[in-house]
Scaffold this active site. Structure first.
Site, PDB file in Angstrom:
ATOM      1  N   ILE A  58      25.335 -12.799 -10.659  1.00 29.68           N
ATOM      2  CA  ILE A  58      25.502 -13.497  -9.368  1.00 29.68           C
ATOM      3  C   ILE A  58      24.503 -14.635  -9.222  1.00 29.68           C
ATOM      4  CG2 ILE A  58      26.584 -11.634  -8.014  1.00 29.68           C
ATOM      5  CD1 ILE A  58      23.730 -11.068  -6.835  1.00 29.68           C
ATOM      6  N   THR A  98      17.621  -9.768  -8.801  1.00 28.23           N
ATOM      7  CA  THR A  98      19.050  -9.678  -8.452  1.00 28.23           C
ATOM      8  C   THR A  98      19.264  -9.609  -6.941  1.00 28.23           C
ATOM      9  OG1 THR A  98      19.902  -8.786 -10.514  1.00 28.23           O
ATOM     10  CG2 THR A  98      21.037  -8.094  -8.514  1.00 28.23           C
ATOM     11  N   THR A 132      22.491  -1.250   2.867  1.00 25.99           N
ATOM     12  CA  THR A 132      22.129   0.170   2.923  1.00 25.99           C
ATOM     13  C   THR A 132      21.388   0.512   4.219  1.00 25.99           C
ATOM     14  OG1 THR A 132      20.584   1.743   1.917  1.00 25.99           O
ATOM     15  CG2 THR A 132      20.122  -0.544   1.524  1.00 25.99           C
ATOM     16  N   ASP A 133      21.423   1.785   4.583  1.00 25.84           N
ATOM     17  CA  ASP A 133      20.642   2.242   5.751  1.00 25.84           C
ATOM     18  C   ASP A 133      19.140   2.253   5.445  1.00 25.84           C
ATOM     19  OD1 ASP A 133      20.565   4.440   3.995  1.00 25.84           O
ATOM     20  OD2 ASP A 133      21.304   5.899   5.467  1.00 25.84           O
ATOM     21  N   GLU A 134      18.783   2.156   4.142  1.00 28.72           N
ATOM     22  CA  GLU A 134      17.364   2.285   3.783  1.00 28.72           C
ATOM     23  C   GLU A 134      16.525   1.120   4.317  1.00 28.72           C
ATOM     24  OE1 GLU A 134      16.598   3.831  -0.139  1.00 28.72           O
ATOM     25  OE2 GLU A 134      18.602   4.682  -0.241  1.00 28.72           O
ATOM     26  N   TYR A 158      13.051  -1.261  -3.531  1.00 26.13           N
ATOM     27  CA  TYR A 158      14.513  -1.380  -3.418  1.00 26.13           C
ATOM     28  C   TYR A 158      14.914  -1.776  -1.990  1.00 26.13           C
ATOM     29  CZ  TYR A 158      19.284   0.186  -2.447  1.00 26.13           C
ATOM     30  OH  TYR A 158      20.596   0.252  -2.000  1.00 26.13           O
ATOM     31  N   LYS A 162      16.655  -5.242  -0.527  1.00 22.53           N
ATOM     32  CA  LYS A 162      17.936  -5.265   0.193  1.00 22.53           C
ATOM     33  C   LYS A 162      17.736  -5.873   1.585  1.00 22.53           C
ATOM     34  CE  LYS A 162      21.493  -3.888  -0.797  1.00 22.53           C
ATOM     35  NZ  LYS A 162      22.640  -4.530  -1.503  1.00 22.53           N
ATOM     36  N   LYS A 197      21.154   9.453  -9.896  1.00 16.04           N
ATOM     37  CA  LYS A 197      21.036   9.704  -8.455  1.00 16.04           C
ATOM     38  C   LYS A 197      21.197  11.200  -8.202  1.00 16.04           C
ATOM     39  CE  LYS A 197      20.999   5.192  -7.681  1.00 16.04           C
ATOM     40  NZ  LYS A 197      22.136   4.333  -7.472  1.00 16.04           N
ATOM     41  N   ASN A 257      17.772  17.708   1.122  1.00 13.70           N
ATOM     42  CA  ASN A 257      18.094  17.694  -0.314  1.00 13.70           C
ATOM     43  C   ASN A 257      18.286  19.093  -0.889  1.00 13.70           C
ATOM     44  OD1 ASN A 257      17.896  14.918  -0.273  1.00 13.70           O
ATOM     45  ND2 ASN A 257      15.760  14.892  -0.966  1.00 13.70           N
ATOM     46  N   ASP A 289       6.394  14.673  -5.793  1.00 19.23           N
ATOM     47  CA  ASP A 289       7.201  13.872  -4.872  1.00 19.23           C
ATOM     48  C   ASP A 289       7.256  12.407  -5.302  1.00 19.23           C
ATOM     49  OD1 ASP A 289       8.813  13.443  -2.712  1.00 19.23           O
ATOM     50  OD2 ASP A 289       7.303  13.949  -1.190  1.00 19.23           O
ATOM     51  N   GLY A 292       5.861   7.182  -1.672  1.00 21.33           N
ATOM     52  CA  GLY A 292       6.397   6.535  -0.464  1.00 21.33           C
ATOM     53  C   GLY A 292       7.743   7.095  -0.023  1.00 21.33           C
TER      54      GLY A 292
HETATM   55  P1  NAD Z   1      25.237   0.638  -8.939  1.00 13.55           P
HETATM   56  O1  NAD Z   1      23.838   0.482  -9.415  1.00 13.55           O
HETATM   57  O2  NAD Z   1      26.040   1.815  -9.377  1.00 13.55           O
HETATM   58  O3  NAD Z   1      26.091  -0.660  -9.359  1.00 13.55           O
HETATM   59  C1  NAD Z   1      25.608  -1.965  -9.249  1.00 13.55           C
HETATM   60  C2  NAD Z   1      26.506  -2.885 -10.046  1.00 13.55           C
HETATM   61  O4  NAD Z   1      26.018  -4.220  -9.917  1.00 13.55           O
HETATM   62  C3  NAD Z   1      26.533  -2.564 -11.542  1.00 13.55           C
HETATM   63  O5  NAD Z   1      27.859  -2.582 -12.021  1.00 13.55           O
HETATM   64  C4  NAD Z   1      25.704  -3.686 -12.173  1.00 13.55           C
HETATM   65  O6  NAD Z   1      26.105  -4.008 -13.491  1.00 13.55           O
HETATM   66  C5  NAD Z   1      25.979  -4.821 -11.204  1.00 13.55           C
HETATM   67  N1  NAD Z   1      24.905  -5.837 -11.204  1.00 13.55           N
HETATM   68  C6  NAD Z   1      23.558  -5.631 -11.167  1.00 13.55           C
HETATM   69  N2  NAD Z   1      22.907  -6.806 -11.184  1.00 13.55           N
HETATM   70  C7  NAD Z   1      23.863  -7.779 -11.212  1.00 13.55           C
HETATM   71  C8  NAD Z   1      23.813  -9.193 -11.213  1.00 13.55           C
HETATM   72  N3  NAD Z   1      22.649  -9.854 -11.203  1.00 13.55           N
HETATM   73  N4  NAD Z   1      24.983  -9.883 -11.220  1.00 13.55           N
HETATM   74  C9  NAD Z   1      26.164  -9.231 -11.251  1.00 13.55           C
HETATM   75  N5  NAD Z   1      26.268  -7.893 -11.258  1.00 13.55           N
HETATM   76  C10 NAD Z   1      25.127  -7.175 -11.230  1.00 13.55           C
HETATM   77  O7  NAD Z   1      25.142   0.548  -7.360  1.00 13.55           O
HETATM   78  P2  NAD Z   1      26.077   1.197  -6.242  1.00 13.55           P
HETATM   79  O8  NAD Z   1      25.543   2.520  -5.889  1.00 13.55           O
HETATM   80  O9  NAD Z   1      27.497   1.048  -6.635  1.00 13.55           O
HETATM   81  O10 NAD Z   1      25.752   0.222  -5.025  1.00 13.55           O
HETATM   82  C11 NAD Z   1      26.522  -0.943  -4.783  1.00 13.55           C
HETATM   83  C12 NAD Z   1      25.971  -1.644  -3.552  1.00 13.55           C
HETATM   84  O11 NAD Z   1      26.010  -0.778  -2.435  1.00 13.55           O
HETATM   85  C13 NAD Z   1      24.514  -2.086  -3.705  1.00 13.55           C
HETATM   86  O12 NAD Z   1      24.359  -3.345  -3.101  1.00 13.55           O
HETATM   87  C14 NAD Z   1      23.741  -1.006  -2.942  1.00 13.55           C
HETATM   88  O13 NAD Z   1      22.542  -1.537  -2.418  1.00 13.55           O
HETATM   89  C15 NAD Z   1      24.729  -0.665  -1.851  1.00 13.55           C
HETATM   90  N6  NAD Z   1      24.630   0.692  -1.297  1.00 13.55           N
HETATM   91  C16 NAD Z   1      24.590   1.775  -2.142  1.00 13.55           C
HETATM   92  C17 NAD Z   1      24.554   3.060  -1.592  1.00 13.55           C
HETATM   93  C18 NAD Z   1      24.548   4.288  -2.470  1.00 13.55           C
HETATM   94  O14 NAD Z   1      24.419   5.413  -1.958  1.00 13.55           O
HETATM   95  N7  NAD Z   1      24.744   4.171  -3.773  1.00 13.55           N
HETATM   96  C19 NAD Z   1      24.535   3.231  -0.202  1.00 13.55           C
HETATM   97  C20 NAD Z   1      24.580   2.090   0.607  1.00 13.55           C
HETATM   98  C21 NAD Z   1      24.629   0.828   0.051  1.00 13.55           C
HETATM   99  P1  TYD Z   2      18.752   9.195  -4.544  1.00 13.61           P
HETATM  100  O1  TYD Z   2      20.070   9.745  -5.003  1.00 13.61           O
HETATM  101  O2  TYD Z   2      17.858   8.557  -5.547  1.00 13.61           O
HETATM  102  O3  TYD Z   2      19.060   8.234  -3.316  1.00 13.61           O
HETATM  103  P2  TYD Z   2      18.026   7.509  -2.275  1.00 13.61           P
HETATM  104  O4  TYD Z   2      16.646   7.681  -2.750  1.00 13.61           O
HETATM  105  O5  TYD Z   2      18.490   6.097  -2.356  1.00 13.61           O
HETATM  106  O6  TYD Z   2      18.291   8.166  -0.962  1.00 13.61           O
HETATM  107  O7  TYD Z   2      17.934  10.385  -3.888  1.00 13.61           O
HETATM  108  C1  TYD Z   2      18.449  11.120  -2.789  1.00 13.61           C
HETATM  109  C2  TYD Z   2      17.369  12.076  -2.336  1.00 13.61           C
HETATM  110  O8  TYD Z   2      17.162  13.044  -3.378  1.00 13.61           O
HETATM  111  C3  TYD Z   2      16.036  11.412  -2.118  1.00 13.61           C
HETATM  112  O9  TYD Z   2      15.389  12.036  -1.002  1.00 13.61           O
HETATM  113  C4  TYD Z   2      15.253  11.701  -3.404  1.00 13.61           C
HETATM  114  C5  TYD Z   2      15.803  13.041  -3.826  1.00 13.61           C
HETATM  115  N1  TYD Z   2      15.823  13.289  -5.290  1.00 13.61           N
HETATM  116  C6  TYD Z   2      15.251  14.465  -5.816  1.00 13.61           C
HETATM  117  O10 TYD Z   2      14.737  15.319  -5.071  1.00 13.61           O
HETATM  118  N2  TYD Z   2      15.290  14.650  -7.159  1.00 13.61           N
HETATM  119  C7  TYD Z   2      15.829  13.748  -8.015  1.00 13.61           C
HETATM  120  O11 TYD Z   2      15.789  13.966  -9.268  1.00 13.61           O
HETATM  121  C8  TYD Z   2      16.424  12.559  -7.479  1.00 13.61           C
HETATM  122  C9  TYD Z   2      17.036  11.524  -8.373  1.00 13.61           C
HETATM  123  C10 TYD Z   2      16.403  12.378  -6.099  1.00 13.61           C
END
Ligand code: NAD
Ligand code: TYD
Length: 352
Positions: A58, A98, A132-134, A158, A162, A197, A257, A289, A292
């Site tokens: 991008i 990114t 994201t809500d984060e 992260y 965002k 995750k 969790n 843990d 942060g």
């Molecule tokens: P992911 O890490 O599984 O996928 C990210 C994708 O973006 C990958 O396919 C990667 O190859 C591509 N990418 C990374 N850098 C790039 C770049 N510079 N140019 C083009 N493509 C690039 O992430 P996800 O979990 O599918 O999350 C997608 C979006 O949703 C993100 O913006 C994330 O912040 C947001 N989001 C995720 C969650 C969650 O729980 N996973 C929740 C809320 C919001």
């Molecule tokens: P994660 O899936 O990394 O999402 P996020 O940190 O973006 O919410 O983690 C979800 C929750 O689970 C978070 O509180 C961290 C915890 N976690 C563990 O306890 N053990 C693990 O190995 C991972 C990856 C996450």
């Protein structure tokens, strides 16, 4: 057509698959294919002419300009990001590159393209930024859920990256009149979730007889939404959202969790019992843990429900059942994503 960025990742791929199941409108899918992007997620579209895939960044302004000019999308949906908090702690640079710089270049390309549109093409154009809500930071146990008016207090590299991208998107609306929409969603889970995750890591580790690493006391709370419900929310916001507005997306599903991990163990005990007849919960291990570590996230989804009539289709119980069943029936997908770089990450992150 619509241009989707990051459409080979977890949520992006689910969105593309659901979009093409619901619409005939083609998708131009631009993805860098980082460790998190996987074309196998889109294998079912291999012979589908409505899906055009381009590998790219991008942040590559010339490429984005060329793609926009050639394909003339009516909307851009930006999923592309670095998305894993733990990786952002080990190395924030890719996140800055990114999520902030990349989003900036994408916005610049889209601003140039939008400036040349006329008539209905201009009026109807949308840029939807997936966030994201984060970005809102961490809630105390009795604090009300995050509304769209909650102040930004990101705590990890992260979430800070965002948050920065959300601010840029907002500024491009106020300054340049770009018709942007922003969605801030809670934690997703479901098919094609990369096993770094929490939920997929626990399923994959349990089945492999490995430890189930819970950070700290495991009482951190996340608000879980089945990924296909996130996809339907994005479709709805794209269709009816008001430019300049943000929409919080969530399913009112707050869970600690440790409860998530126990639920996964219970489902696996039923669906694929351990050879020794013991519970998968025996594999739970409490580990150091996360630095942060945010204690609680929770989304107030009233705005999207009231203004756009969106509601999730899955409860947590139905969604997690589908998710565990999906991982059990996709052992090949799991094996293929666990390549050398995945194993290196796991060794580094869980070394202690
Ligand atoms: P992911 O890490 O599984 O996928 C990210 C994708 O973006 C990958 O396919 C990667 O190859 C591509 N990418 C990374 N850098 C790039 C770049 N510079 N140019 C083009 N493509 C690039 O992430 P996800 O979990 O599918 O999350 C997608 C979006 O949703 C993100 O913006 C994330 O912040 C947001 N989001 C995720 C969650 C969650 O729980 N996973 C929740 C809320 C919001
Ligand atoms: P994660 O899936 O990394 O999402 P996020 O940190 O973006 O919410 O983690 C979800 C929750 O689970 C978070 O509180 C961290 C915890 N976690 C563990 O306890 N053990 C693990 O190995 C991972 C990856 C996450």
């Amino acid at each position: 057509m619509i241009l989707v960025t990051g459409g080979a990742g977890f949520i992006g791929a689910n969105f593309v698959l659901d979009w093409l199941a619901a619409h005939d409108e083609p998708v131009l899918n631009l993805d860098k294919l980082t460790y998190a992007g996987n074309l196998e997620n889109l294998a079912s579209l291999a012979n589908d002419k409505r899906h055009v895939f381009v590998q790219g960044d991008i942040g590559d302004r010339a490429l984005m300009d060329a793609l926009l000019t050639k394909h003339q999308p009516r909307a851009v949906v930006n999923f592309a990001a670095e998305s894993h908090v733990d990786r952002s702690i080990h190395g924030p640079e890719d996140f800055i590159q990114t999520n902030i710089v990349g989003t900036f270049h994408l916005l610049e390309a889209v601003r140039g393209y939008f400036g040349k549109l006329e008539g209905a093409a201009k009026t109807n154009f949308r840029f939807l930024h997936v966030s994201t809500d984060e970005v809102y930071g961490s809630l105390a146990p009795n604090e009300p859920c995050f509304t769209e008016k909650h102040q930004y207090e990101p705590n990890s590299p992260y979430s800070a990256s965002k948050a920065a991208s959300d601010h840029l998107v907002r500024a491009y609306h106020h300054t340049y009149g770009l018709p942007v929409l922003t969605t801030n969603c809670s934690n997703n889970y479901g098919p094609y979730h990369f096993p770094e995750k929490l939920i997929p890591l626990m399923i994959v580790n349990a089945l492999a007889g490995k430890n189930l690493p819970i950070y700290g006391d495991g009482q951190q709370i996340r608000d879980w939404l089945y990924v296909k419900d996130h996809a339907s929310a994005i479709r709805r916001v794209l269709e009816a959202g008001k430019p300049g507005e943000t929409y919080n997306v969530g399913g009112w599903n707050e869970k600690p969790n440790v409860e998530i991990v126990n639920t996964i163990c219970k489902l696996l005990n039923e669906l694929q019992p351990r050879a020794d007849g013991k519970s998968y919960a025996e594999q739970i291990t409490y580990v150091t843990d996360r630095a942060g570590h945010d204690r609680r996230y929770a989304i107030d989804a009233s705005k999207i429900e009231k203004e756009l009539g969106w509601k999730p289709a899955e409860t947590f119980e139905s969604g997690i059942q589908k998710t565990v069943a999906w991982y059990l029936s996709h052992a090949d997908w799991v094996a293929n994503v666990q390549n050398g770089s995945y194993r290196e990450w796991v060794n580094k992150q869980y070394a202690n």
